[in-house]
Design a protein around this motif. Structure first.
Motif, PDB file in Angstrom:
ATOM      1  N   THR A  54       0.834  -1.207   0.000  1.00 14.63           N
ATOM      2  CA  THR A  54       0.000   0.000   0.000  1.00 14.63           C
ATOM      3  C   THR A  54       0.864   1.251   0.000  1.00 14.63           C
ATOM      4  N   ASN A  55       1.908   1.261   0.814  1.00 18.05           N
ATOM      5  CA  ASN A  55       2.805   2.421   0.841  1.00 18.05           C
ATOM      6  C   ASN A  55       3.496   2.626  -0.499  1.00 18.05           C
ATOM      7  N   ALA A  56       3.881   1.531  -1.144  1.00 17.51           N
ATOM      8  CA  ALA A  56       4.511   1.664  -2.463  1.00 17.51           C
ATOM      9  C   ALA A  56       3.553   2.314  -3.447  1.00 17.51           C
ATOM     10  N   ILE A  57       2.303   1.889  -3.428  1.00 18.11           N
ATOM     11  CA  ILE A  57       1.301   2.459  -4.346  1.00 18.11           C
ATOM     12  C   ILE A  57       1.049   3.931  -4.041  1.00 18.11           C
ATOM     13  N   LEU A  58       0.887   4.246  -2.769  1.00 17.83           N
ATOM     14  CA  LEU A  58       0.516   5.617  -2.379  1.00 17.83           C
ATOM     15  C   LEU A  58       1.674   6.600  -2.430  1.00 17.83           C
ATOM     16  N   HIS A  59       2.890   6.121  -2.131  1.00 17.75           N
ATOM     17  CA  HIS A  59       4.002   7.055  -1.962  1.00 17.75           C
ATOM     18  C   HIS A  59       5.226   6.779  -2.824  1.00 17.75           C
ATOM     19  N   GLY A  60       5.313   5.590  -3.434  1.00 20.80           N
ATOM     20  CA  GLY A  60       6.572   5.244  -4.062  1.00 20.80           C
ATOM     21  C   GLY A  60       6.540   4.943  -5.541  1.00 20.80           C
ATOM     22  N   VAL A  61       5.368   4.736  -6.087  1.00 17.45           N
ATOM     23  CA  VAL A  61       5.299   4.316  -7.480  1.00 17.45           C
ATOM     24  C   VAL A  61       4.761   5.458  -8.335  1.00 17.45           C
ATOM     25  N   PRO A  62       5.586   5.983  -9.231  1.00 20.06           N
ATOM     26  CA  PRO A  62       5.100   7.027 -10.138  1.00 20.06           C
ATOM     27  C   PRO A  62       4.029   6.461 -11.077  1.00 20.06           C
ATOM     28  N   PRO A  63       3.155   7.300 -11.593  1.00 20.76           N
ATOM     29  CA  PRO A  63       2.131   6.830 -12.544  1.00 20.76           C
ATOM     30  C   PRO A  63       2.774   6.068 -13.704  1.00 20.76           C
ATOM     31  N   GLY A  64       2.117   4.968 -14.091  1.00 24.67           N
ATOM     32  CA  GLY A  64       2.610   4.163 -15.194  1.00 24.67           C
ATOM     33  C   GLY A  64       3.678   3.155 -14.805  1.00 24.67           C
ATOM     34  N   ARG A  65       4.032   3.108 -13.549  1.00 28.74           N
ATOM     35  CA  ARG A  65       5.073   2.192 -13.076  1.00 28.74           C
ATOM     36  C   ARG A  65       4.474   1.183 -12.099  1.00 28.74           C
ATOM     37  N   GLY A  66       5.324   0.399 -11.478  1.00 28.33           N
ATOM     38  CA  GLY A  66       4.864  -0.594 -10.536  1.00 28.33           C
ATOM     39  C   GLY A  66       5.880  -0.824  -9.437  1.00 28.33           C
ATOM     40  N   TYR A  67       5.694  -1.900  -8.699  1.00 25.40           N
ATOM     41  CA  TYR A  67       6.603  -2.244  -7.612  1.00 25.40           C
ATOM     42  C   TYR A  67       6.853  -3.747  -7.633  1.00 25.40           C
ATOM     43  N   ALA A  68       7.951  -4.155  -7.052  1.00 27.04           N
ATOM     44  CA  ALA A  68       8.310  -5.570  -6.959  1.00 27.04           C
ATOM     45  C   ALA A  68       8.209  -6.022  -5.508  1.00 27.04           C
ATOM     46  N   LEU A  69       7.667  -7.206  -5.335  1.00 29.58           N
ATOM     47  CA  LEU A  69       7.609  -7.861  -4.027  1.00 29.58           C
ATOM     48  C   LEU A  69       8.542  -9.064  -4.088  1.00 29.58           C
ATOM     49  N   ARG A  70       9.457  -9.120  -3.149  1.00 28.66           N
ATOM     50  CA  ARG A  70      10.420 -10.224  -3.103  1.00 28.66           C
ATOM     51  C   ARG A  70      10.321 -10.888  -1.735  1.00 28.66           C
ATOM     52  N   LEU A  71      10.171 -12.208  -1.737  1.00 32.89           N
ATOM     53  CA  LEU A  71      10.124 -13.008  -0.519  1.00 32.89           C
ATOM     54  C   LEU A  71      11.300 -13.957  -0.548  1.00 32.89           C
ATOM     55  N   CYS A  72      12.000 -14.063   0.558  1.00 32.01           N
ATOM     56  CA  CYS A  72      13.150 -14.960   0.615  1.00 32.01           C
ATOM     57  C   CYS A  72      13.183 -15.633   1.982  1.00 32.01           C
ATOM     58  N   ILE A  73      13.179 -16.958   1.975  1.00 36.19           N
ATOM     59  CA  ILE A  73      13.320 -17.703   3.222  1.00 36.19           C
ATOM     60  C   ILE A  73      14.722 -18.297   3.241  1.00 36.19           C
ATOM     61  N   HIS A  74      15.439 -18.018   4.313  1.00 37.49           N
ATOM     62  CA  HIS A  74      16.813 -18.489   4.455  1.00 37.49           C
ATOM     63  C   HIS A  74      16.844 -19.727   5.345  1.00 37.49           C
ATOM     64  N   ARG A  75      17.858 -20.523   5.194  1.00 35.31           N
ATOM     65  CA  ARG A  75      17.940 -21.774   5.957  1.00 35.31           C
ATOM     66  C   ARG A  75      18.041 -21.539   7.459  1.00 35.31           C
ATOM     67  N   ASP A  76      18.416 -20.323   7.884  1.00 33.06           N
ATOM     68  CA  ASP A  76      18.480 -20.038   9.323  1.00 33.06           C
ATOM     69  C   ASP A  76      17.126 -19.648   9.902  1.00 33.06           C
ATOM     70  N   GLY A  77      16.053 -19.723   9.078  1.00 38.83           N
ATOM     71  CA  GLY A  77      14.711 -19.432   9.562  1.00 38.83           C
ATOM     72  C   GLY A  77      14.296 -17.984   9.452  1.00 38.83           C
ATOM     73  N   VAL A  78      15.042 -17.170   8.728  1.00 36.93           N
ATOM     74  CA  VAL A  78      14.682 -15.767   8.539  1.00 36.93           C
ATOM     75  C   VAL A  78      13.917 -15.622   7.226  1.00 36.93           C
ATOM     76  N   LEU A  79      12.720 -15.094   7.337  1.00 33.11           N
ATOM     77  CA  LEU A  79      11.914 -14.752   6.172  1.00 33.11           C
ATOM     78  C   LEU A  79      12.053 -13.258   5.937  1.00 33.11           C
ATOM     79  N   ARG A  80      12.511 -12.890   4.750  1.00 30.29           N
ATOM     80  CA  ARG A  80      12.664 -11.475   4.399  1.00 30.29           C
ATOM     81  C   ARG A  80      11.613 -11.117   3.359  1.00 30.29           C
ATOM     82  N   VAL A  81      10.899 -10.022   3.635  1.00 27.79           N
ATOM     83  CA  VAL A  81       9.912  -9.445   2.727  1.00 27.79           C
ATOM     84  C   VAL A  81      10.478  -8.110   2.278  1.00 27.79           C
ATOM     85  N   GLU A  82      10.504  -7.892   0.970  1.00 23.91           N
ATOM     86  CA  GLU A  82      11.065  -6.644   0.453  1.00 23.91           C
ATOM     87  C   GLU A  82      10.155  -6.109  -0.646  1.00 23.91           C
ATOM     88  N   VAL A  83       9.827  -4.828  -0.556  1.00 25.03           N
ATOM     89  CA  VAL A  83       9.060  -4.149  -1.600  1.00 25.03           C
ATOM     90  C   VAL A  83       9.945  -3.064  -2.179  1.00 25.03           C
TER      91      VAL A  83
END
Length: 139
Positions: A54-83
């Motif tokens: 929601t923040n990417a849409i409202l504050h970070g994405v210029p008209p005509g563009r988009g955003y990427a969502l990246r999910l990564c689970i590491h073997r040490d049990g850390v889940l990283r969410v990145e927009v």
């Protein structure tokens, strides 16, 4: 630990600047969590995905563009969410989530900072990446 998670696994999706994309990002995340057999903290992860998208849409994405969502689970049990978006936001403003708590909006990053184990923002060219991390269990 699930035998399938001996190494890190990553999934990424791109969304156009459209409010409907938030629901799509949640569904994408829900499916990844199910595939990776991550049962705990799913509600917290999904809420943070919603807020970051929601923040990417409202504050970070210029008209005509988009955003990427990246999910990564590491073997040490850390889940990283990145927009990642291509907007020219003020990184200092993004990195200070404490706004007027009586306002009708503006508490998304405050929620992320409370729910996630870690969170932050980094500069990209162009734009920025806002991320959060969770220690999670499996199966």
């Amino acid at each position: 630990m699930n035998e399938q998670l001996h190494q890190s696994h990553t999934r990424e999706a791109f969304y156009r600047r459209d409010r409907r994309s938030v629901a799509l990002a949640r569904e994408f995340t829900r499916n990844a969590l199910a595939d990776w057999e991550i049962a705990d903290r799913a509600d917290e992860v999904l809420l943070c995905v919603s807020e970051l998208a929601t923040n990417a849409i409202l504050h970070g994405v210029p008209p005509g563009r988009g955003y990427a969502l990246r999910l990564c689970i590491h073997r040490d049990g850390v889940l990283r969410v990145e927009v990642r978006d291509s907007g020219t936001g003020d990184l200092r403003k993004v990195s200070t989530p404490y706004r007027d708590l009586d306002a009708d909006s503006g508490r998304g990053l405050l929620l992320v900072s409370v729910l996630a184990d870690k969170w932050g923002v980094g500069e990209r060219v162009p734009g920025k990446a806002v991320w959060c991390e969770f220690m999670v269990g499996y199966g």
